[in-house]
Design a protein around this motif. Sequence first.
Motif, PDB file in Angstrom:
ATOM      1  N   MET A   1       0.842  -1.186   0.000  1.00  0.00           N
ATOM      2  CA  MET A   1       0.000   0.000   0.000  1.00  0.00           C
ATOM      3  C   MET A   1       0.882   1.242   0.000  1.00  0.00           C
ATOM      4  O   MET A   1       1.905   1.287   0.664  1.00  0.00           O
ATOM      5  CB  MET A   1      -0.889  -0.006   1.245  1.00  0.00           C
ATOM      6  CG  MET A   1      -1.741   1.219   1.386  1.00  0.00           C
ATOM      7  SD  MET A   1      -2.790   1.095   2.851  1.00  0.00           S
ATOM      8  CE  MET A   1      -3.399   2.751   2.877  1.00  0.00           C
ATOM      9  N   GLY A   3       0.560   5.801  -0.417  1.00  0.00           N
ATOM     10  CA  GLY A   3      -0.348   6.934  -0.458  1.00  0.00           C
ATOM     11  C   GLY A   3       0.405   8.241  -0.421  1.00  0.00           C
ATOM     12  O   GLY A   3       1.543   8.314   0.024  1.00  0.00           O
ATOM     13  N   THR A 118       5.301   4.480   1.243  1.00  0.00           N
ATOM     14  CA  THR A 118       5.105   3.100   0.822  1.00  0.00           C
ATOM     15  C   THR A 118       5.492   2.167   1.956  1.00  0.00           C
ATOM     16  O   THR A 118       6.551   2.336   2.559  1.00  0.00           O
ATOM     17  CB  THR A 118       5.962   2.777  -0.426  1.00  0.00           C
ATOM     18  OG1 THR A 118       5.639   3.718  -1.458  1.00  0.00           O
ATOM     19  CG2 THR A 118       5.712   1.362  -0.924  1.00  0.00           C
ATOM     20  N   ARG A 124       3.490  -2.559   5.559  1.00  0.00           N
ATOM     21  CA  ARG A 124       2.233  -2.449   4.803  1.00  0.00           C
ATOM     22  C   ARG A 124       1.049  -2.278   5.741  1.00  0.00           C
ATOM     23  O   ARG A 124       0.040  -1.689   5.375  1.00  0.00           O
ATOM     24  CB  ARG A 124       2.036  -3.677   3.920  1.00  0.00           C
ATOM     25  CG  ARG A 124       2.998  -3.726   2.773  1.00  0.00           C
ATOM     26  CD  ARG A 124       2.716  -4.910   1.868  1.00  0.00           C
ATOM     27  NE  ARG A 124       3.803  -5.035   0.904  1.00  0.00           N
ATOM     28  CZ  ARG A 124       4.373  -6.173   0.584  1.00  0.00           C
ATOM     29  NH1 ARG A 124       3.947  -7.303   1.102  1.00  0.00           N
ATOM     30  NH2 ARG A 124       5.356  -6.193  -0.279  1.00  0.00           N
ATOM     31  N   VAL A 127       1.628   1.656   7.159  1.00  0.00           N
ATOM     32  CA  VAL A 127       1.659   2.811   6.271  1.00  0.00           C
ATOM     33  C   VAL A 127       0.374   3.629   6.344  1.00  0.00           C
ATOM     34  O   VAL A 127       0.401   4.858   6.237  1.00  0.00           O
ATOM     35  CB  VAL A 127       2.023   2.415   4.817  1.00  0.00           C
ATOM     36  CG1 VAL A 127       0.886   1.671   4.148  1.00  0.00           C
ATOM     37  CG2 VAL A 127       2.430   3.639   4.011  1.00  0.00           C
ATOM     38  N   GLY A 128      -0.759   2.984   6.556  1.00  0.00           N
ATOM     39  CA  GLY A 128      -2.016   3.723   6.674  1.00  0.00           C
ATOM     40  C   GLY A 128      -2.004   4.676   7.860  1.00  0.00           C
ATOM     41  O   GLY A 128      -2.453   5.821   7.754  1.00  0.00           O
ATOM     42  N   LEU A 129      -1.459   4.212   8.986  1.00  0.00           N
ATOM     43  CA  LEU A 129      -1.342   5.073  10.169  1.00  0.00           C
ATOM     44  C   LEU A 129      -0.370   6.220   9.918  1.00  0.00           C
ATOM     45  O   LEU A 129      -0.631   7.367  10.298  1.00  0.00           O
ATOM     46  CB  LEU A 129      -0.888   4.252  11.378  1.00  0.00           C
ATOM     47  CG  LEU A 129      -1.868   3.196  11.870  1.00  0.00           C
ATOM     48  CD1 LEU A 129      -1.207   2.322  12.929  1.00  0.00           C
ATOM     49  CD2 LEU A 129      -3.126   3.842  12.407  1.00  0.00           C
ATOM     50  N   LEU A 131       0.466   7.499   7.045  1.00  0.00           N
ATOM     51  CA  LEU A 131      -0.137   8.397   6.060  1.00  0.00           C
ATOM     52  C   LEU A 131      -1.198   9.283   6.699  1.00  0.00           C
ATOM     53  O   LEU A 131      -1.252  10.491   6.442  1.00  0.00           O
ATOM     54  CB  LEU A 131      -0.725   7.574   4.918  1.00  0.00           C
ATOM     55  CG  LEU A 131      -1.144   8.306   3.672  1.00  0.00           C
ATOM     56  CD1 LEU A 131      -0.001   9.117   3.094  1.00  0.00           C
ATOM     57  CD2 LEU A 131      -1.646   7.304   2.641  1.00  0.00           C
ATOM     58  N   SER A 132      -2.013   8.706   7.562  1.00  0.00           N
ATOM     59  CA  SER A 132      -3.042   9.474   8.265  1.00  0.00           C
ATOM     60  C   SER A 132      -2.407  10.577   9.112  1.00  0.00           C
ATOM     61  O   SER A 132      -2.852  11.726   9.098  1.00  0.00           O
ATOM     62  CB  SER A 132      -3.880   8.536   9.139  1.00  0.00           C
ATOM     63  OG  SER A 132      -4.829   9.264   9.862  1.00  0.00           O
ATOM     64  N   ARG A 135      -0.923  13.288   6.769  1.00  0.00           N
ATOM     65  CA  ARG A 135      -1.966  14.141   6.181  1.00  0.00           C
ATOM     66  C   ARG A 135      -2.534  15.100   7.213  1.00  0.00           C
ATOM     67  O   ARG A 135      -2.815  16.256   6.901  1.00  0.00           O
ATOM     68  CB  ARG A 135      -3.069  13.273   5.589  1.00  0.00           C
ATOM     69  CG  ARG A 135      -2.669  12.609   4.290  1.00  0.00           C
ATOM     70  CD  ARG A 135      -3.738  11.680   3.772  1.00  0.00           C
ATOM     71  NE  ARG A 135      -3.380  11.141   2.468  1.00  0.00           N
ATOM     72  CZ  ARG A 135      -3.887  10.024   1.974  1.00  0.00           C
ATOM     73  NH1 ARG A 135      -4.801   9.334   2.670  1.00  0.00           N
ATOM     74  NH2 ARG A 135      -3.501   9.583   0.797  1.00  0.00           N
TER      75      ARG A 135
END
Length: 156
Positions: A1, A3, A118, A124, A127-129, A131-132, A135
């Motif tokens: 993943m 972002g 990335t 993987r 990465v969402g955490l 990225l959050s 942002r």
Amino acid sequence: MAGLFEAGVEIDRPVTEVFAYLADGRNDPDFSPRVQRITRTPDGPTAVGSVFRSTVKDAGMKTAREFQITELDAPGLDVPGRIRWTELSENLVTAEGGYDLAELPGGRTRLRVFNTLTGHGFGRLLVGLALSAARKDAPDFGRRIKAAAEASGRRG
């Protein structure tokens, strides 16, 4: 993943000065509190191929980071500036990004900063955490760059 996160800001300094300030990644601790130490190799001005090695602290963990400059296009008369980097280090979450700089009337600069994060392996899942969080911080990150770049002009 993977972002993207980005921020935009207008800086009350000429584009050539902002470009020079940001091209010297050793200034990153001025606006990025996560960067605890940073060096550049080889010695001399930043150029394509220059490598910045840093120690950063994210979520309470210190990691070693290594970024290489892949593009360095100085702004000119009606020509925007571009700085691009890619991460060479093998961390769970890595970044690739850059700065776009455009001249504004009155000796001001429009800056766009962006990074694509990335995840690798277990990263993987993380990465969402990351990225959050990036942002969420992006507007403040842009404001910190603005303040640091403007202050550097007063020092210089």
